[in-house]
Design an enzyme around this catalytic site. Sequence first.
Site, mmCIF file in Angstrom:
data_model
loop_
_atom_site.group_PDB
_atom_site.id
_atom_site.type_symbol
_atom_site.label_atom_id
_atom_site.label_comp_id
_atom_site.label_asym_id
_atom_site.label_seq_id
_atom_site.Cartn_x
_atom_site.Cartn_y
_atom_site.Cartn_z
ATOM 1 C CG ASP A 1 -1.648 7.884 0.470
ATOM 2 O OD1 ASP A 1 -0.716 8.701 0.478
ATOM 3 O OD2 ASP A 1 -2.466 7.791 -0.467
ATOM 4 C CG ASP B 1 -1.650 1.231 1.473
ATOM 5 O OD1 ASP B 1 -2.368 1.656 0.552
ATOM 6 O OD2 ASP B 1 -1.507 1.820 2.559
#
Length: 225
Positions: free
Chosen positions: A12, A10
């Site tokens: 953020d 991922d």
Amino acid sequence: MSDLRLVVFDVDGTLVDSQGDILGAMAAAFGGLGLSVPGRAAVLDVVGLSLDHAMARLAPEADAAAQAELVRRYRAAFADLRTRRGAAESAPLYPGAREALERLAAAPEVLLGLATGKSRRGLDAVLSAHGIGHHFVTQQVADHHPSKPHPAMLRAALDETGVAPERAIMVGDTRYDIEMARAAGVRSVGVRWGYQPETALGGADAQAARFAELPGLIDALWEVA
């Protein structure tokens, strides 16, 4: 069977800390429409979802047109903040992220990928600012897939790399990442430095408190495959 392995990150809350601009852009979007600005915890809880899903959760009383306008205003405000501050300052790498990526990428059998709720434009800005784009052979963004936790991003990453689900690991900071991994038949590592509390990571196969722990945790998961 191929010896290749895949680690998908991922962005953020996992690789970079962009919460300042996320909160600022959300305040601008809601305030611009005269709506009550969601609190910090509520905003960070939807990070990782595609923006249309995020706005539906943050403004359930708004109609579809208003939610779409919130998305538009958020994107414009976020882009403005990034332009004014520069992507490297708006979304700094977490301590140890670069070193962990370089260590993982140094193994010839390990491929790295990304699965993010960011747009292609937003992801490109972050990767360019930090000079890390070359590490990731597959990059899945919100423009082309249903929102997490739908497994489409991970399935596309597996298809692109030819890696079997049992030889892949998803690394993320939210329950959406962990649920996406489970839906795709992929194991997961939850990171505790991100935007959701440790209790949200309970479904992960392992948890990391610092980036320095990550390569070892990933190796351990592969050893018991």
